[in-house]
Motif scaffolding. Structure first.
Motif, PDB file in Angstrom:
ATOM      1  N   ARG A  83       3.240  36.569  44.308  1.00 16.71           N
ATOM      2  CA  ARG A  83       2.539  35.278  44.245  1.00 16.71           C
ATOM      3  C   ARG A  83       1.213  35.353  45.002  1.00 16.71           C
ATOM      4  O   ARG A  83       0.196  34.844  44.547  1.00 16.71           O
ATOM      5  N   LEU A  84       1.225  35.997  46.157  1.00 23.21           N
ATOM      6  CA  LEU A  84       0.004  36.130  46.949  1.00 23.21           C
ATOM      7  C   LEU A  84      -1.037  36.965  46.205  1.00 23.21           C
ATOM      8  O   LEU A  84      -2.229  36.652  46.219  1.00 23.21           O
ATOM      9  N   THR A  85      -0.577  38.006  45.534  1.00 26.74           N
ATOM     10  CA  THR A  85      -1.475  38.849  44.746  1.00 26.74           C
ATOM     11  C   THR A  85      -2.082  38.055  43.593  1.00 26.74           C
ATOM     12  O   THR A  85      -3.271  38.190  43.294  1.00 26.74           O
ATOM     13  N   LYS A  86      -1.273  37.215  42.970  1.00 26.10           N
ATOM     14  CA  LYS A  86      -1.782  36.378  41.873  1.00 26.10           C
ATOM     15  C   LYS A  86      -2.839  35.401  42.377  1.00 26.10           C
ATOM     16  O   LYS A  86      -3.810  35.116  41.680  1.00 26.10           O
ATOM     17  N   ILE A  87      -2.646  34.893  43.583  1.00 25.76           N
ATOM     18  CA  ILE A  87      -3.647  33.995  44.176  1.00 25.76           C
ATOM     19  C   ILE A  87      -4.960  34.754  44.365  1.00 25.76           C
ATOM     20  O   ILE A  87      -6.028  34.263  44.007  1.00 25.76           O
ATOM     21  N   ALA A  88      -4.872  35.960  44.921  1.00 23.53           N
ATOM     22  CA  ALA A  88      -6.083  36.770  45.128  1.00 23.53           C
ATOM     23  C   ALA A  88      -6.765  37.066  43.795  1.00 23.53           C
ATOM     24  O   ALA A  88      -7.993  36.993  43.687  1.00 23.53           O
ATOM     25  N   ASP A  89      -5.972  37.375  42.773  1.00 27.43           N
ATOM     26  CA  ASP A  89      -6.530  37.641  41.442  1.00 27.43           C
ATOM     27  C   ASP A  89      -7.249  36.411  40.896  1.00 27.43           C
ATOM     28  O   ASP A  89      -8.353  36.507  40.355  1.00 27.43           O
ATOM     29  N   LYS A  90      -6.607  35.255  41.048  1.00 24.72           N
ATOM     30  CA  LYS A  90      -7.192  34.010  40.535  1.00 24.72           C
ATOM     31  C   LYS A  90      -8.485  33.671  41.270  1.00 24.72           C
ATOM     32  O   LYS A  90      -9.471  33.267  40.653  1.00 24.72           O
ATOM     33  N   VAL A  91      -8.473  33.855  42.581  1.00 28.29           N
ATOM     34  CA  VAL A  91      -9.681  33.576  43.374  1.00 28.29           C
ATOM     35  C   VAL A  91     -10.811  34.512  42.947  1.00 28.29           C
ATOM     36  O   VAL A  91     -11.948  34.074  42.749  1.00 28.29           O
ATOM     37  N   GLU A  92     -10.499  35.794  42.772  1.00 31.72           N
ATOM     38  CA  GLU A  92     -11.538  36.732  42.339  1.00 31.72           C
ATOM     39  C   GLU A  92     -12.088  36.327  40.973  1.00 31.72           C
ATOM     40  O   GLU A  92     -13.298  36.356  40.746  1.00 31.72           O
ATOM     41  N   LYS A  93     -11.208  35.931  40.077  1.00 30.94           N
ATOM     42  CA  LYS A  93     -11.643  35.503  38.742  1.00 30.94           C
ATOM     43  C   LYS A  93     -12.561  34.284  38.840  1.00 30.94           C
ATOM     44  O   LYS A  93     -13.586  34.205  38.162  1.00 30.94           O
ATOM     45  N   GLN A  94     -12.201  33.327  39.704  1.00 30.97           N
ATOM     46  CA  GLN A  94     -13.036  32.139  39.899  1.00 30.97           C
ATOM     47  C   GLN A  94     -14.409  32.519  40.436  1.00 30.97           C
ATOM     48  O   GLN A  94     -15.429  31.994  39.983  1.00 30.97           O
ATOM     49  N   ILE A  95     -14.427  33.435  41.389  1.00 28.16           N
ATOM     50  CA  ILE A  95     -15.689  33.861  42.000  1.00 28.16           C
ATOM     51  C   ILE A  95     -16.577  34.533  40.960  1.00 28.16           C
ATOM     52  O   ILE A  95     -17.760  34.226  40.836  1.00 28.16           O
ATOM     53  N   ARG A  96     -15.992  35.440  40.198  1.00 26.08           N
ATOM     54  CA  ARG A  96     -16.775  36.170  39.194  1.00 26.08           C
ATOM     55  C   ARG A  96     -17.217  35.262  38.049  1.00 26.08           C
ATOM     56  O   ARG A  96     -18.248  35.502  37.434  1.00 26.08           O
ATOM     57  N   SER A  97     -16.438  34.216  37.772  1.00 29.87           N
ATOM     58  CA  SER A  97     -16.806  33.315  36.681  1.00 29.87           C
ATOM     59  C   SER A  97     -18.029  32.462  37.027  1.00 29.87           C
ATOM     60  O   SER A  97     -18.642  31.878  36.133  1.00 29.87           O
ATOM     61  N   ILE A  98     -18.381  32.403  38.293  1.00 29.92           N
ATOM     62  CA  ILE A  98     -19.590  31.681  38.697  1.00 29.92           C
ATOM     63  C   ILE A  98     -20.807  32.338  38.050  1.00 29.92           C
ATOM     64  O   ILE A  98     -21.774  31.672  37.703  1.00 29.92           O
ATOM     65  N   GLY A  99     -20.738  33.656  37.902  1.00 28.62           N
ATOM     66  CA  GLY A  99     -21.803  34.377  37.221  1.00 28.62           C
ATOM     67  C   GLY A  99     -22.997  34.736  38.087  1.00 28.62           C
ATOM     68  O   GLY A  99     -24.027  35.145  37.577  1.00 28.62           O
ATOM     69  N   GLU A 100     -22.862  34.598  39.372  1.00 34.04           N
ATOM     70  CA  GLU A 100     -23.945  34.931  40.299  1.00 34.04           C
ATOM     71  C   GLU A 100     -23.689  36.303  40.921  1.00 34.04           C
ATOM     72  O   GLU A 100     -22.553  36.752  40.992  1.00 34.04           O
TER      73      GLU A 100
END
Length: 154
Positions: A83-100
């Protein structure tokens, strides 16, 4: 591609399969010179992402640092590593989706807190105490009260 056995250039692809999550392609190759078979993995190269720290310095983004912080905050809590790994994955995806190419550590912290809040309140408070750097007990209690009011509204 150079053969790891005879070190000559030249191979042909025998089999090609995407990974389960689609993040890379596994290729079985055969050397055209010696017939040795070997496996290669192909994945896309992500553009470097920099994190702007509170003091204005920049540091290369590290998913591992996010995961380490999440794991520390959830220590001795009933939250699985998966679950913790999935949180880290989701956060990374959110960060990268910013596109900056650069993102502030404050934004990263907010993403992590939003995810932890729905998983484990104690882990959320622990992470918030480090992320927000509470100056005193009153600031900490204020955050707890805000959280309790939100929980009471549910």
């Amino acid at each position: 591609m150079r053969c790891p056995h005879c070190h000559k250039n030249g191979s042909r692809v025998v089999d090609s399969r995407p990974s389960e999550d689609g993040s890379f392609i596994r290729r079985r190759r055969e050397c055209i010179h010696c017939g040795f078979r070997f496996t290669t993995f192909e994945r896309y190269e992500e553009t470097p992402l920099l994190v702007i720290k509170k003091d204005g310095t920049r540091q290369e983004f590290s998913r591992q640092k996010i995961l380490n912080g999440i794991v520390r905050s959830a220590e001795k809590r009933p939250v699985s590593m998966e679950r913790l790994t999935k949180i880290a994955d989701k956060v990374e995806k959110q960060i990268r989706s910013i596109g900056e190419s650069e993102v502030s550590s404050q934004i990263i912290g907010k993403f992590v807190m939003n995810e932890l809040k729905g998983v484990d309140e104690i882990a959320y408070i622990r992470f918030a105490s480090v992320y927000r750097q509470f100056k005193d007990v009153d600031a900490f209690m204020s955050e707890l009260e805000t959280m309790m009011k939100a929980e009471h509204k549910k």
